[in-house]
Design a protein around this motif. Structure first.
Motif, short mmCIF file in Angstrom:
data_model
loop_
_atom_site.label_atom_id
_atom_site.label_comp_id
_atom_site.label_asym_id
_atom_site.label_seq_id
_atom_site.Cartn_x
_atom_site.Cartn_y
_atom_site.Cartn_z
N ILE A 1 13.56 -62.55 -7.24
CA ILE A 1 12.11 -62.53 -7.47
C ILE A 1 11.80 -63.24 -8.77
O ILE A 1 12.67 -63.50 -9.59
CB ILE A 1 11.57 -61.08 -7.56
N LYS A 2 10.53 -63.57 -8.96
CA LYS A 2 10.11 -64.12 -10.24
C LYS A 2 9.86 -62.98 -11.21
O LYS A 2 9.42 -61.89 -10.83
CB LYS A 2 8.86 -64.98 -10.07
N CYS A 3 10.18 -63.25 -12.46
CA CYS A 3 10.00 -62.27 -13.54
C CYS A 3 10.62 -60.92 -13.17
O CYS A 3 9.92 -59.95 -12.92
CB CYS A 3 8.53 -62.10 -13.90
N ALA A 4 11.95 -60.88 -13.19
CA ALA A 4 12.65 -59.71 -12.68
C ALA A 4 12.48 -58.47 -13.56
O ALA A 4 12.85 -57.37 -13.15
CB ALA A 4 14.14 -60.03 -12.54
N GLY A 5 11.92 -58.62 -14.75
CA GLY A 5 11.68 -57.45 -15.59
C GLY A 5 10.37 -56.75 -15.30
O GLY A 5 10.19 -55.58 -15.65
N ALA A 6 9.44 -57.46 -14.65
CA ALA A 6 8.10 -56.91 -14.43
C ALA A 6 8.07 -55.61 -13.65
O ALA A 6 7.24 -54.74 -13.93
CB ALA A 6 7.22 -57.96 -13.75
N TYR A 61 19.01 -71.33 -19.80
CA TYR A 61 18.15 -70.50 -20.65
C TYR A 61 16.97 -69.92 -19.88
O TYR A 61 16.32 -70.60 -19.08
CB TYR A 61 17.60 -71.31 -21.83
N THR A 62 16.72 -68.65 -20.13
CA THR A 62 15.54 -67.99 -19.58
C THR A 62 15.16 -66.85 -20.51
O THR A 62 15.93 -66.48 -21.42
CB THR A 62 15.80 -67.47 -18.15
N SER A 63 13.99 -66.33 -20.34
CA SER A 63 13.53 -65.22 -21.18
C SER A 63 12.74 -64.24 -20.33
O SER A 63 12.00 -64.64 -19.43
CB SER A 63 12.66 -65.74 -22.33
N CYS A 64 12.91 -62.97 -20.65
CA CYS A 64 12.18 -61.92 -19.95
C CYS A 64 11.65 -60.92 -20.98
O CYS A 64 12.39 -60.03 -21.40
CB CYS A 64 13.10 -61.22 -18.95
N PRO A 65 10.41 -61.08 -21.42
CA PRO A 65 9.84 -60.12 -22.36
C PRO A 65 9.56 -58.80 -21.65
O PRO A 65 8.74 -58.73 -20.74
CB PRO A 65 8.54 -60.80 -22.82
N LEU A 66 10.24 -57.74 -22.07
CA LEU A 66 10.16 -56.44 -21.41
C LEU A 66 9.20 -55.54 -22.17
O LEU A 66 9.58 -54.92 -23.18
CB LEU A 66 11.55 -55.82 -21.31
N VAL A 67 7.95 -55.49 -21.72
CA VAL A 67 6.95 -54.65 -22.36
C VAL A 67 7.33 -53.18 -22.15
O VAL A 67 7.59 -52.75 -21.03
CB VAL A 67 5.55 -54.92 -21.77
N THR A 68 7.34 -52.41 -23.24
CA THR A 68 7.69 -50.99 -23.13
C THR A 68 6.58 -50.08 -23.65
O THR A 68 6.73 -48.86 -23.64
CB THR A 68 8.98 -50.70 -23.92
N GLY A 69 5.47 -50.67 -24.10
CA GLY A 69 4.33 -49.90 -24.59
C GLY A 69 3.26 -50.84 -25.11
O GLY A 69 3.41 -52.07 -25.05
#
Length: 450
Positions: free
Chosen positions: A193-198, A374-382
């Motif tokens: 999937i796209k953006c696997a952290g979402a 290279y890739t990045s996944c910003p994982l919002v936690t709050g």
């Protein structure tokens, strides 16, 4: 932070439809009848396609580049999590496609229907053909809501939402506000999937929402993933397991959502992996359900000669050039590149692709640039907390831009993702002038502390 203004589902659908219709009319007016042939054709007006087409249109001259894109609206999809969590307004996520395509390129406002790499032509939905000397395929991948039984009937009502769709993203916050007890489920499919952290980000934001409303003790938060880890890279997997434990989010591995019963408010999961219960199904009641749908390559690519066995454009993972057709390149979600599918990855890929393609067009024999995964996944936690995962999808090695440990929740990482990167996206990436943080990293993390 700008507070999101949310409307009823019926009002939202009406306003979204009206916006799309207006944008379609504007795009139709801006689009011109395609010429018989272009030096370069780019299929896809998403982040990767525009990053490439904007630069190449400047380099090759006016109307030498055509962009084939059926959608009248361009979405900055990384912002959808913030909208679903009540942190951004939906209006910040989109602009008319005609406004973001380079003025030096031709916009063809149609869907591509077929690629003939032997004839170097693309057939459009209306049956007309566009010829190319070079082709870049950047279509993204398709949300497959139909891949889960009952989901198409359930989505957008009775507590079922998805941040992945502009049609349903505002439902997420609306439904979370109305959830005061029971089970809140958040799902991650087994497909790429796209953006696997979402899928997990919204679970942590939901936890915060429930705590602020004083109902957290009445709501059980359960995260179900079809995969065997909460995150692919060990460093960040450890961090996210700790976050989930701290937030009392119950993580269920190898659970793949296969059916949603909207009227009964029940979700059915198939157990994957090789455990003793593999192949069995379990059914769980829900009061709120956030679904990340399975995703798949577009059919016209999957059925074309340029696809690999999995349906993705078959390119060299380092040069992004097609493994059989030397005048075809691909980047982003539709490509076979074995890394996480994110806008950050597309930005880095675009620089490599543009370098190699321009040198081929110009007949230069300089060494090819190579993409390192290279890739990045910003994982919002709050609201003001974020784990900024940066890594190579090829090696699993962190490639962090800053000198601090980015696996730790940090307000700076949140500000960067929520406020700085959206501006970079609209003002630089889509114009082809942002290729990721690699040059910055030499200054901000020169000793490669990870």
């Amino acid at each position: 932070m700008l507070a999101a203004k949310f409307v009823s589902r019926s009002s939202f659908r009406h306003s979204w439809t009206r916006f799309a219709s207006t944008a379609a009319a504007a795009a139709a007016a801006a689009a011109t009848t395609p010429a018989a042939s272009y030096k370069l054709v780019v299929i896809g007006g998403g982040a990767g396609g525009l990053a490439v087409s904007s630069t190449l249109a400047r380099a090759l001259g006016k109307n030498e580049v055509a962009v084939i894109e059926p959608s009248p609206v361009h979405y900055q999809q990384p912002l959808f999590t913030f909208v679903g969590g009540g942190l951004k307004d939906f209006s910040e996520t989109h602009r008319p496609t005609a406004d973001v395509v380079s003025p030096d390129a031709r916009l063809i406002q149609q869907a591509a229907a077929e690629i003939d790499p032997e004839a170097s032509t693309v057939t459009l939905a209306d049956g007309s053909k566009v010829a190319y000397d070079f082709l870049v395929v950047a279509t993204g991948i398709e949300l497959n809501f139909a891949g889960i039984k009952g989901l198409e009937d359930a989505i957008g009502k009775d507590g079922v939402a998805s941040n992945y769709s502009p049609k349903y993203v505002q439902n997420t916050y609306d439904f979370l506000q109305n959830t005061t007890k029971g089970n809140a489920l958040f799902t991650m499919p087994a497909t790429p999937i796209k953006c696997a952290g979402a899928p997990q980000k919204i679970a942590y934001l939901a936890d915060e929402i429930f705590r602020e409303k004083g109902v957290r003790s009445n709501v059980a938060i359960n995260y179900y993933t079809g995969l065997g880890k909460i995150f692919a890279v060990d460093k960040y997997a450890s961090a996210m397991n700790a976050v989930a434990k701290d937030r009392d989010v119950n993580v269920n591995l190898f659970h793949d959502l296969v059916e949603v019963d909207g009227p009964a408010k029940k979700a059915t999961f198939k157990l994957l992996g090789d455990g003793p219960r593999a192949g069995e199904s379990i059914t769980v009641p829900y009061d709120f359900l956030h679904v990340t749908p399975p995703m798949k390559p577009l059919d016209f690519i999957k059925n074309s000669p340029i696809a690999n066995a999995a349906g993705y454009v078959d390119v060299n993972q380092f040069t992004l050039q097609h493994n059989k057709y030397s005048n075809i390149y691909s980047l982003g979600d539709c490509s076979s590149l074995p890394t996480s599918k994110t806008a950050a990855a597309a930005a880095a890929q675009s620089q490599v692709l543009k370098h190699n393609l321009l040198n081929q067009i110009r007949g230069s024999d300089v060494p090819a640039a190579e993409y390192n995964g290279y890739t990045s996944c910003p994982l919002v936690t709050g609201k003001h907390k974020l784990v900024l995962a940066e890594f190579s999808g090829y090696t699993g090695t962190p490639q962090e831009t800053f000198f601090f440990n980015q696996a730790k929740e940090h307000a700076f990482s949140y500000w960067l993702t929520a406020d700085v990167l959206p501006a970079v996206y609209w003002n630089s990436m889509l114009k082809g002038t942002w290729a990721g943080p690699a040059p910055i990293r030499k200054l901000t993390n020169p000793t490669n502390i990870n």
